[in-house]
Write an enzyme that holds these catalytic residues in place. Structure first.
Site, PDB file in Angstrom:
ATOM      1  N   ARG A  99      -5.616 -10.852  10.194  1.00 37.43           N
ATOM      2  CA  ARG A  99      -6.148  -9.710   9.816  1.00 37.43           C
ATOM      3  C   ARG A  99      -5.499  -9.239   8.309  1.00 37.43           C
ATOM      4  O   ARG A  99      -6.286  -8.742   7.338  1.00 37.43           O
ATOM      5  CB  ARG A  99      -6.033  -8.264  10.592  1.00 37.43           C
ATOM      6  CG  ARG A  99      -6.549  -7.013  10.296  1.00 37.43           C
ATOM      7  CD  ARG A  99      -6.303  -6.224  11.210  1.00 37.43           C
ATOM      8  NE  ARG A  99      -4.949  -5.725  11.205  1.00 37.43           N
ATOM      9  CZ  ARG A  99      -4.227  -4.961  12.525  1.00 37.43           C
ATOM     10  NH1 ARG A  99      -5.226  -4.031  13.186  1.00 37.43           N
ATOM     11  NH2 ARG A  99      -3.254  -4.641  12.569  1.00 37.43           N
ATOM     12  N   GLU A 140     -10.860   7.553  15.785  1.00 37.56           N
ATOM     13  CA  GLU A 140      -9.715   6.805  15.989  1.00 37.56           C
ATOM     14  C   GLU A 140      -8.462   7.690  15.864  1.00 37.56           C
ATOM     15  O   GLU A 140      -8.733   8.947  15.422  1.00 37.56           O
ATOM     16  CB  GLU A 140      -9.454   5.456  15.261  1.00 37.56           C
ATOM     17  CG  GLU A 140      -9.317   5.860  13.851  1.00 37.56           C
ATOM     18  CD  GLU A 140      -9.193   4.458  13.064  1.00 37.56           C
ATOM     19  OE1 GLU A 140      -8.738   3.356  13.810  1.00 37.56           O
ATOM     20  OE2 GLU A 140      -9.299   4.416  11.811  1.00 37.56           O
ATOM     21  N   ARG A 177       1.485   0.553 -15.626  1.00 31.51           N
ATOM     22  CA  ARG A 177       0.654   1.570 -14.912  1.00 31.51           C
ATOM     23  C   ARG A 177      -0.931   1.698 -15.446  1.00 31.51           C
ATOM     24  O   ARG A 177      -0.970   2.264 -16.451  1.00 31.51           O
ATOM     25  CB  ARG A 177       1.303   2.824 -14.833  1.00 31.51           C
ATOM     26  CG  ARG A 177       0.524   3.868 -13.986  1.00 31.51           C
ATOM     27  CD  ARG A 177       0.939   5.143 -13.627  1.00 31.51           C
ATOM     28  NE  ARG A 177       0.272   5.983 -12.689  1.00 31.51           N
ATOM     29  CZ  ARG A 177      -0.777   6.728 -12.643  1.00 31.51           C
ATOM     30  NH1 ARG A 177      -1.461   6.687 -13.696  1.00 31.51           N
ATOM     31  NH2 ARG A 177      -1.385   7.359 -11.817  1.00 31.51           N
ATOM     32  N   TYR A 188      -0.760  -3.994   4.646  1.00 26.35           N
ATOM     33  CA  TYR A 188       0.470  -4.230   5.581  1.00 26.35           C
ATOM     34  C   TYR A 188       0.206  -4.589   6.764  1.00 26.35           C
ATOM     35  O   TYR A 188      -1.102  -4.311   7.322  1.00 26.35           O
ATOM     36  CB  TYR A 188       1.583  -2.991   5.558  1.00 26.35           C
ATOM     37  CG  TYR A 188       0.928  -1.739   6.427  1.00 26.35           C
ATOM     38  CD1 TYR A 188       1.534  -1.545   7.735  1.00 26.35           C
ATOM     39  CD2 TYR A 188      -0.077  -0.956   5.926  1.00 26.35           C
ATOM     40  CE1 TYR A 188       1.143  -0.610   8.467  1.00 26.35           C
ATOM     41  CE2 TYR A 188      -0.500   0.055   6.713  1.00 26.35           C
ATOM     42  CZ  TYR A 188      -0.095   0.161   7.931  1.00 26.35           C
ATOM     43  OH  TYR A 188      -0.440   1.251   8.710  1.00 26.35           O
ATOM     44  N   LEU A 247      -9.888   1.073  11.890  1.00 22.74           N
ATOM     45  CA  LEU A 247      -9.118  -0.215  11.813  1.00 22.74           C
ATOM     46  C   LEU A 247      -9.353  -0.911  13.086  1.00 22.74           C
ATOM     47  O   LEU A 247      -9.144  -0.259  14.261  1.00 22.74           O
ATOM     48  CB  LEU A 247      -7.587   0.161  11.399  1.00 22.74           C
ATOM     49  CG  LEU A 247      -6.879  -1.034  11.373  1.00 22.74           C
ATOM     50  CD1 LEU A 247      -6.905  -2.025  10.191  1.00 22.74           C
ATOM     51  CD2 LEU A 247      -5.397  -0.975  11.517  1.00 22.74           C
ATOM     52  N   LYS A 263      -6.197  -2.377   6.084  1.00 22.99           N
ATOM     53  CA  LYS A 263      -5.036  -1.837   6.546  1.00 22.99           C
ATOM     54  C   LYS A 263      -4.086  -1.546   5.163  1.00 22.99           C
ATOM     55  O   LYS A 263      -3.140  -2.143   4.918  1.00 22.99           O
ATOM     56  CB  LYS A 263      -4.315  -2.848   7.396  1.00 22.99           C
ATOM     57  CG  LYS A 263      -3.338  -1.828   8.377  1.00 22.99           C
ATOM     58  CD  LYS A 263      -2.666  -2.938   9.587  1.00 22.99           C
ATOM     59  CE  LYS A 263      -1.612  -2.446  10.454  1.00 22.99           C
ATOM     60  NZ  LYS A 263      -1.946  -1.248  11.141  1.00 22.99           N
TER      61      LYS A 263
END
Length: 275
Positions: free
Chosen positions: A28, A156, A76, A9, A180, A123
């Site tokens: 990104r 971070e 799945r 995302y 990130l 991300k």
């Protein structure tokens, strides 16, 4: 995406009806999709056109645009499905960014052991560690978590990058797989170089935090935000410097606000995409 968290995302800020650093965010996003072996997910989804149009239709002036791409609907299985169209989701919502008073007040952060996987540079939508870390921070009276490795390396924030002024030098963790590489982080580094702040992309040990004269975080939704209280792990509780936002932090915060204003200021609005 729902059953396996198999997706990535981006969150893009907008001000004055304009998307901020959209090209950086989409670049990104492409990189994240490459890393999860989903490189062509956005074929047929021209987000550089769709997102400005989505924002135009919303009539919002300030907030965030959220984009999520997952592998698609399939039985799945842990093996990657074939011939399955990815699910691409985007929406915009209003959001109030930090005021001058909030900037001057700063926030508290709470250090927690980093228990995430080793690919924090992607991300990913797998955000359970951040949810739990931020809850621990909230219960400790802090507004953000601060990830620290088992060896004591400050990495971070829960949804931000961390910066520490130590011995007159601005320090931040290098952009490797353990953090990130935030879009705002990159602009903070550029601004630090422009204003002549000594800079070192090298991690700080948690035991050195009490010696820091300044600490701040940076993110899409918080800009450059001073940290006035640090707690957690073995660092005890301390206030960087004199417990108020420091000179370097305030200078970079002002430079960041000026940069954002220039990027979203007066001028022709981006053209609307076809409906």
């Amino acid at each position: 995406g729902f059953q396996l968290g198999d997706g990535v995302y981006e969150v893009v800020r907008f001000e004055n009806g304009r998307l901020l650093w959209l090209e950086d965010h989409l670049g990104r996003l492409d990189g994240s999709l490459e890393q999860i072996l989903l490189p062509h997910a956005l074929d047929g989804h021209p987000l550089a056109e769709v997102l400005p149009e989505l924002l135009r239709r919303s009539e919002l002036r300030q907030g965030t645009a959220y984009v999520q791409v997952t592998r698609g609907a399939a039985p799945r299985e842990f093996g990657l499905p074939t011939d399955v169209p990815p699910t691409v989701l985007a929406y915009v919502q209003a959001h109030a960014f930090p005021s001058e008073d909030e900037l001057r007040s700063g926030i508290a952060v709470h250090a927690v052991e980093d228990q995430r996987w080793a690919r924090c540079d992607i991300k990913s939508t797998n955000l359970l560690p951040a949810v739990l870390a931020k809850q621990v921070a909230r219960e400790a009276g802090a507004q953000e978590a601060l990830y620290v490795s088992a060896e004591g390396t400050v990495r971070e924030g829960g949804s931000s990058n961390a910066f520490i002024v130590l011995d007159g030098t601005l320090r931040t963790h290098p952009a490797n797989n353990r953090i990130l590489n935030g879009i705002t982080r990159c602009h903070v580094l550029d601004l630090a170089r422009e204003v002549g702040v000594p800079l070192l992309e090298e991690a700080v040990h948690v035991s050195d935090l009490p010696r820091a004269s300044e600490v701040f975080i940076a993110s899409t939704t918080r800009d450059v935000m001073p940290v006035v209280r640090v707690s957690g792990l073995d660092s005890g509780v301390f206030t960087p410097g004199d417990g108020t936002p420091g000179e370097v932090t305030l200078a970079l915060a002002a430079a960041m606000r000026s940069l954002i204003a220039r990027c979203v200021g007066a001028g022709p609005r981006p053209p609307s995409a076809p409906a």
